[in-house]
Structures are given as structure tokens and as C-alpha cells.
Design an enzyme around this catalytic site. Structure first.
Site, PDB file in Angstrom:
ATOM      1  CG  HIS A  22      32.086   3.509 -41.604  1.00 46.22           C
ATOM      2  ND1 HIS A  22      32.974   2.641 -41.035  1.00 46.22           N
ATOM      3  CD2 HIS A  22      32.264   4.688 -40.987  1.00 46.22           C
ATOM      4  CE1 HIS A  22      33.682   3.287 -40.120  1.00 46.22           C
ATOM      5  NE2 HIS A  22      33.267   4.522 -40.072  1.00 46.22           N
TER       6      HIS A  22
ATOM      7  CG  ASP B 229      35.758   6.942 -27.533  1.00 41.78           C
ATOM      8  OD1 ASP B 229      36.173   5.778 -27.442  1.00 41.78           O
ATOM      9  OD2 ASP B 229      34.553   7.248 -27.432  1.00 41.78           O
TER      10      ASP B 229
ATOM     11  CB  CYS C 101      27.430  22.725 -41.455  1.00 40.98           C
ATOM     12  SG  CYS C 101      27.097  23.268 -43.144  1.00 40.98           S
TER      13      CYS C 101
HETATM   14  N1  GLN Z   1      32.234   6.252 -28.179  1.00 44.13           N
HETATM   15  C1  GLN Z   1      31.920   6.904 -29.398  1.00 44.13           C
HETATM   16  C2  GLN Z   1      30.754   6.200 -30.058  1.00 44.13           C
HETATM   17  O1  GLN Z   1      30.620   5.027 -29.882  1.00 44.13           O
HETATM   18  C3  GLN Z   1      33.084   6.891 -30.353  1.00 44.13           C
HETATM   19  C4  GLN Z   1      32.780   7.601 -31.637  1.00 44.13           C
HETATM   20  C5  GLN Z   1      33.958   7.762 -32.552  1.00 44.13           C
HETATM   21  O2  GLN Z   1      34.972   7.128 -32.405  1.00 44.13           O
HETATM   22  N2  GLN Z   1      33.851   8.598 -33.548  1.00 44.13           N
HETATM   23  O3  GLN Z   1      29.978   6.792 -30.787  1.00 44.13           O
END
Ligand code: GLN
Ligand code: ZN
Length: 773
Positions: free
Chosen positions: A704, A609, A526
Site C-alpha cells: 500500500h 481470493d 466511485c
Molecule cells: N489476485 C488479486 C491481485 O493480486 C487479489 C487482489 C485483492 O486481494 N484485493 O490483485
């Protein structure tokens, strides 16, 4: 004429995320299946009782799910991918959770002499929400049959408790359109699928269901002729026997699909009148008078309280002429459960909000007024009007300084002063980086210790100074280690951040945070989206101190690290009293302030980002360009005020760029890092065919997965990248931030990554020496 109230679906996770805890305890082997199922049944009973008590007339069943309603549908129709080796009659919980989360077979159980894993089904976002569903998989020779009794059981369960319900069923065409198949054309499976759907509907009718809510959200998308034909065939076959069908559409207007829908022989139609209020008129003109209209007038996607008197006047005339159902625009699973839990919200802001429970009450009050006259809901209407007026005029929302800045903004004029080529030279002079420069995306592992310290700090068990001391030690260690392994551009590690949006939202004016405003993201996960309620500004610097602390530890360039305006917007509940782009521009100005302060403090590189830029694309193609225009403009407002020799990076963690490559080009970041490790650099095709001129860091390490990539794998990927784009453009970095990984995985992986970059440099030297001969 009567007005009744339906909810289309209520949050499944429970008031206090009971479902999450029941699931996670079961998965951890700490509770039995019987305990999980009884917790789930308890939640369903509560939900029915609650919705009824709040005034809903038409209660949904089968809106509950142990994981995801699309997965439930796949189980219902027996669409089980072959890798799960399914031979059973019906889908049991082991199989269901294996499809959702993957399964690890140990050697003994797998019986094949070695351990092997069955991967989970792919997950992706449900239309333009932050809810993730499990993508149906189709195989050649796909067949269907009823393989789960969930929809029937839950209908009967409700009936036994004294609640007649309207079961929710994802429609066959939308299910097929969401599916992916290797060597199968999904729509070719429609005839077979319709046989199973007919059986399902017949069984529901036999159990006593007189209506079924059949969800076809794909009706708000651009459709091909084949897809339109599929809808015609489907409803010609399903709507003529069995229960009456409430064809339910949401997340947008029917638009050019209205004529198609008006011809379908269904008994009811639900329209999203929040996203597309203007579709009511044409729908009324086109629809047969006997079709029961369900009006989605309360926002199921956002947390604002409705203006009930306004809605009343809008609907009064219509409700006098025909029976209508009032409903939220879509299922309520996209909003938090109950505002009553928010005891620490600013009371002024709280009175503007409405969560799932309050939304049902709003619908009930509106229906009562339409049925019995305005006075019947006097108190509710008065409170609603007062809140609406207060919100419109509150100084908490309207900041004249922000308005003045926005008015003075030269829209479209936000551009870097010099061309990329000139900037590149200036930046290279300042930074002196080698070829194939190495860096990371920002975060380093958020260890259990860090989480513990943060929780203790939130609870007040350790004071600000002790917490800061702890974070400084972590940061120092991370910087030192990056230096040691030879990374070129360093990061501070983001140890002080809870979440990349929340961290900024908490420091910006105009944002509020809930304590218990949880919304399901996927399975037991969540999120608690920030609430953007007012004009946004930045009272003081947000990241400069941490950046300076980190830069003080090293002579190498330390990246300033920010979340971009579009991402902050897309991951929040945002204002509905001004266009999204207006809110986004305000956030962009706040980020621009921070970028400039980082530059003034000495940062030579700032990364902004935009992880959520692509997922903000509207559902209809015709609206893409408008969105991309303002999204790019906002990024440029945030990023363009810097000197030529300040390098702007951006990061996007996905691998689909074909649709947006032009926009990426217009963003004009000096360096963009993207996700590519799993797709073998394929996505660089988009960059190559667009002739993208700026630098690109194609991720060479798939963060991942716990797998540690070998140096050789990464040099191969880099060599591959150099076939798509020029070697001078290439940066070397992982796919995304490392916060979810363990240090034991990160250390060897990054050491190998640096080695891979060095080996690429050596290759270049050899090649140059050879050419120079
Ligand atoms: N700067 C963030 C990190 O390194 C970027 C995370 C993302 O793109 N979801 O965690
Ligand atoms: Zn990312």
C-alpha cells in the site's frame, strides 16, 4: 392523515460523476477553489430541484459532502487531530483535504529544513457498506467547538433557492462510537460533545430549521450498557429544545434496542423496514402516538424496483391511522443516480431496476396512492406490478439446470478428500518447493500503457487480436522476469483483468453491467458494482487460456488465479428474491467448474481470493455464525473438488482475524496469504492461539506504500513470523496484489523479498548443521 416523502440523502457525486472530476481537477492544481466550490453548489442546487420535481416533500441538506460526511462532522465539532497543527478559527479546505488525503509539505513551505508528510486520517468501511468514512480521532484532553459552518451554510443556501430543508446531522453517540482514541474513553467525552451539539441545533433553529434528521445508525448494533446510557443522556438533553429531531436508524432493525429508543423523547423515528420489515409491529406497539414515524420501505442499499401495490396494501391501514413519512431505508448514496443513463442494458433487466431518482419517484407514487386512493397512482402501480411479475417469472432469472445442480448438492459435504497432512505430502512430492517458498498475490503493475490499451480496446480502436497480442507480450515478460529473479511459484500477472470481480461477472451468466451505475466508494473514488440478477452459471472457461499461455512459458508452477464466490457476492448488487447464501452457492458452483478445468489443464496450484469475506460479517454478532457457515461452505464448494496433490491457495487482504479464525480453519485452504507487514506480524497471534495447521503466507512487503522494503526488514518479519507459527508453515509473499504499484517499486522489492527467503533458508541450514553435530 397525511403521508409525505423524504429521501434521507441523495447521491453527491452527480449524474455523471461531476464531483469526482471537479475534485480531481482542483487537487491537480488545474482549477481554483472557487471553481470547485461553485461546481459543488451547482450539484446541490440540481439535487434539491431534482428531488423536489420527482416528488419529495422533505428535502435533506448537509447530505452533500466534498469528501465524507463523517469527516464533515469531525470538522463541524472541531475534532481535528493535533498532527495537523490547527490553530485557525474554522476548518478551511486545505486542512479538510489534508485530513482526508494527507498532505505533502515541501521544504520551503514546511520551513523546517526537510520535507515531511502529514498522514491522512484512517479510512474504514461505513457499517456493512462499501462506502468508506474517515475515522474520527480523539486525543486526551479533547475539546469540541463549532469549527465549520457547512451545515448552516447549506441550509441557508437551500432556503435562498426556495427550498426549506431538513438538515442531516450524524448523531453524537454514533460519531463517538465510530471514533478511535489513544488513552481516551470516547464516551467520557459525551458531556462536552453534547454542549457543542446543543449549540449546533440552536443555531439551526435560529436559521429556521424546524426538523433535523439526526442519524444514529449505531442503534442497530449490539450495545453495551454504557452505550445505552449515552443514548439516553444524549436525547434527554438534545430533544427537549431546539428543532424537532427525526432520529434516523438504518442498516438493520432496532431489535433489543427498541425499548431504549421508545423511551427517548424524540419527535420522530426512522426505521429501516427493508432490512428489518418485522420491526414495524413491535415498534408501533411500543412508540408514543405523537412520534412521527418515518418508514424506510424502499431499498436504499440495492437497485431493485419495488412492488408498489404490495407496499400499498402493507401500509394502507397504518397510513389511515397516523401521519407517516415514506423514505428509502437509508440515504440514497449507496445506489447509482439515474437508471435513465443505462441505454445499453438489456431492456428486460432494466425494467426490474430502480436507481436513486427512480426510488424517489416510487416513494412519491406510493405516497400519492396512500393520500388520494390507489387510482391516483394507477399508471405507476400498473408498471410496477408488471415489472414484478415479469421478474418473478422470467427465464432470464430461472435456469432449471442451475436449480437441479443446487438441489443435488450435498451441503456440508464439500470437503477435500484427504487430510491436510496427507495433501501436504502429495503436493510437496509434486511441487518440490524449498522451505520458505516465494510467490506473489497475483497482479503485476497495471501500467498507464495497459490502461490505455484496455480503453482503446473497449472503444473499439484496437481489435481483439491486437489487444490479446499486447497482453500476451506483457504476460510473457512478467513470467520471464519472475523466473529470472528466482520466485518459486509464479503468476501470470492479471494484465487482462479490469477488476477482480467484474472480470468474472462479465463471463458468468446471471450478471449485468451498467454503463454509468457509479456509487461513491470514498472521496472522489466511485465503483460500478455488477448486478447479479439471475441464476449463475459458467458458459465456458474463464481463465484457463491465460493460465495455459503463462504456464507454457515456464517450468515453474504457475498459479491459476480466481476470485472467490463470497467476494464476488459481497462486491455486487445481489438478488433480493432469494437469500444471499443461495446466490453465493450458485457462484461457488461456477468457480468450482473453473477450478476443475484449471486442474485438468495441468495447474498444480489454484488460488481463490476471498478479499471481501470478512467485511461481509453481519452487523449483529448473533448473525455471524450463520454467515460464516455459508461463506465457508461456499469456499469449500468452490475449492474441494480437486485431487490431493493440487494445492489450493486463498488470499485475504486485511489483518483482523481474531473474529473469524475458526472459519479460516474450516475453509481448509492449503495456503493462505494475508496482510501483516504493517502490523509487525501481530495478527499471527490469532493463527497461533488457534493452532492453525495449514500453511500461511504473512505479507512481508506492504504494497500500500511506494516504499521499497529492504531485505533485512523482511528477514526480520519472517523471523518474527516463525515465533508465532512453525517455520514449515511459512510462505513468503507481499501483502496483496501489485497492480497499483509501479514496476520501479516492484522490481527491487521482490528481488529483496527473494533474497530474504534465501537468507532464511540459509539460517535453517546452519541451524540444522549445528543441531546435527
Ligand atoms: N489476485 C488479486 C491481485 O493480486 C487479489 C487482489 C485483492 O486481494 N484485493 O490483485
Ligand atoms: Zn489483497
Amino acid at each position: 392523515m397525511t403521508v409525505s416523502v423524504a429521501t434521507l440523502g441523495f447521491p453527491r457525486i452527480g449524474l455523471r460523476r461531476e464531483l469526482k472530476f471537479a475534485l480531481e481537477s482542483y487537487w491537480a492544481g488545474k482549477s481554483s477553489l472557487a471553481e470547485l466550490l461553485s461546481a459543488a453548489a451547482g450539484l446541490r442546487a440540481l439535487n434539491w430541484g431534482r428531488q423536489k420535481a420527482l416528488g419529495a416533500d422533505i428535502l435533506p441538506s448537509n447530505d452533500f459532502s466534498l469528501y465524507d460526511h463523517v469527516l464533515d462532522t469531525s470538522a463541524l465539532i472541531g475534532a481535528i487531530p493535533p498532527r495537523y497543527d490547527w490553530a485557525g478559527e474554522s476548518v478551511d479546505p486545505d486542512l479538510y483535504f489534508a485530513m482526508a488525503r494527507g498532505a505533502q509539505h515541501d521544504t520551503a513551505r514546511a520551513g523546517c529544513g526537510h520535507a515531511h508528510d502529514t498522514t491522512a486520517m484512517e479510512m474504514t468501511k461505513w457499517f456493512d457498506t462499501n462506502y468508506h468514512f474517515l475515522v474520527p480521532e480523539l486525543t486526551a484532553g479533547q475539546s469540541f467547538r463549532i469549527a465549520s459552518t457547512k451545515i448552516f451554510d447549506e441550509f441557508s443556501e437551500a432556503k435562498a433557492l426556495g427550498y426549506p430543508t431538513r438538515p442531516v446531522l450524524l448523531g453524537p453517540v454514533s460519531w463517538l462510537m465510530l471514533a478511535k482514541g489513544k488513552a481516551v474513553e470516547p464516551l467520557a467525552l459525551l458531556p462536552a460533545l453534547l454542549e457543542t451539539y446543543s449549540e449546533i441545533l440552536a443555531r439551526l433553529a435560529a436559521l429556521g430549521a424546524d426538523w433535523v434528521q439526526i442519524d444514529e445508525p449505531c442503534l442497530v448494533l449490539d450495545l453495551t450498557d454504557d452505550q445505552r446510557t449515552a443514548f439516553e443522556r444524549t436525547y434527554a438533553s438534545l430533544a427537549t429544545r431546539g428543532p424537532k429531531l427525526m432520529l434516523t436508524t438504518y442498516f438493520g432493525g432496532l431489535g433489543d434496542n427498541l425499548n431504549l429508543v421508545a423511551e427517548l423523547p424524540v419527535h420522530g423515528l426512522h426505521l429501516d423496514l427493508v432490512r428489518a420489515p418485522d420491526q414495524l409491529e413491535p415498534a408501533l406497539a411500543r412508540l408514543q402516538p405523537h412520534v412521527l414515524l418515518s418508514l424506510g420501505v424502499i431499498d436504499g442499499r440495492n437497485i431493485w424496483r419495488a412492488n408498489l401495490p404490495d407496499l400499498y396494501w402493507r401500509l394502507k391501514e397504518l397510513a389511515a391511522k397516523r401521519d407517516v413519512v415514506l423514505a428509502p431505508s437509508c440515504s440514497l448514496i449507496h445506489v447509482p443516480v439515474d437508471l435513465a443513463l443505462e441505454t445499453s442494458l438489456d431492456p428486460e433487466v432494466a425494467q426490474w431496476l430502480s436507481f436513486a431518482a427512480q426510488k424517489v419517484e416510487e416513494l412519491a407514487a406510493l405516497a400519492k396512492a396512500l393520500n388520494e386512493g390507489e387510482d391516483a397512482s394507477f399508471a405507476a402501480f400498473a408498471a410496477s406490478r408488471i415489472a414484478a411479475v415479469a421478474r418473478r417469472t422470467s427465464p432470464k432469472i430461472h435456469d432449471p439446470a442451475v436449480a437441479a445442480r443446487i438441489a443435488a448438492l450435498d451441503t456440508g459435504g464439500a470437503r477435500r478428500a484427504a487430510s491436510f497432512a496427507a495433501r501436504r505430502e502429495a503436493q510437496q512430492k509434486r511441487l518440490g518447493l524449498p522451505a520458505y517458498p516465494t510467490t506473489t498475490i497475483g497482479s503485476f503493475p497495471q501500467t498507464p500503457d495497459i490502461r490505455k490499451a484496455r480503453a482503446a480496446h473497449v472503444r473499439g480502436e484496437i481489435d481483439d487480436e491486437a489487444y490479446a497480442r499486447y497482453l500476451r507480450a506483457e504476460t510473457r515478460a512478467a513470467v520471464k522476469w519472475q523466473e529470472e529473479i528466482g520466485l518459486d511459484v509464479l503468476v501470470h500477472g492479471e494484465f487482462e483483468r479490469n477488476d477482480m470481480v467484474q472480470y468474472f461477472g462479465e463471463q458468468l451468466a446471471g450478471f449485468a453491467f451498467t454503463r454509468a451505475g457509479w456509487v461513491q466508494s470514498y472521496g472522489s473514488r466511485c465503483v460500478r458494482p455488477p448486478v447479479l440478477y439471475g441464476d449463475v452459471s459458467r458458459p465456458k472457461t474463464m481463465t484457463v487460456d491465460w493460465w495455459r499461455y503463462a504456464q507454457d512459458q515456464t517450468d515453474r508452477p504457475m498459479k491459476g488465479m480466481l476470485t472467490g464466490p463470497v467476494t464476488i457476492l459481497n462486491w455486487s448488487f445481489v438478488r433480493d428474491d432469494q437469500p444471499r447464501e443461495a446466490s453465493c452457492r450458485q457462484i461457488a458452483l461456477a468457480i468450482r467448474d473453473e477450478v476443475q478445468d484449471l486442474e485438468t489443464a495441468g495447474a498444480a496450484i489454484v488460488q481463490i481470493d476471498e478479499a471481501a469475506l470478512r467485511e461481509g460479517l453481519p452487523l449483529r454478532r448473533s448473525e455471524w455464525q450463520h454467515y460464516l457457515n455459508w461463506a465457508v461452505e461456499c469456499f469449500r464448494i468452490a475449492s474441494s473438488a480437486v485431487r490431493d496433490d493440487t494445492q489450493i491457495h486463498t488470499h485475504m487482504c486485511y489483518s483482523e482475524f481474531n473474529d473469524i479464525i475458526r472459519a479460516i480453519g474450516d475453509m481448509d485452504a492449503d495456503v493462505i496469504s494475508i496482510e501483516t507487514a504493517r502490523s509487525q506480524m501481530e495478527l499471527l497471534d490469532a493463527f497461533a492461539s488457534y493452532a492453525y495447521p495449514n500453511a500461511v503466507g504473512p505479507g512481508v512487503y506492504d504494497i500500500h506504500s511506494p516504499r521499497i522494503p529492504a531485505e533485512r526488514e523482511m528477514t526480520d518479519l519472517l523471523a518474527l513470523a516463525c515465533k508465532h507459527i512453525s517455520p514449515e508453515q511459512v510462505w513468503v509473499n507481499p501483502d496483496c496484489g501489485l497492480k497499483t504499484r509501479k514496476w520501479d517499486e516492484v522490481r527491487p522489492a521482490l528481488i529483496a523479498m527473494v533474497a530474504a527467503a534465501k537468507s532464511m533458508r540459509a539460517r535453517t541450514l546452519v541451524k540444522e548443521a549445528y543441531l546435527a553435530r
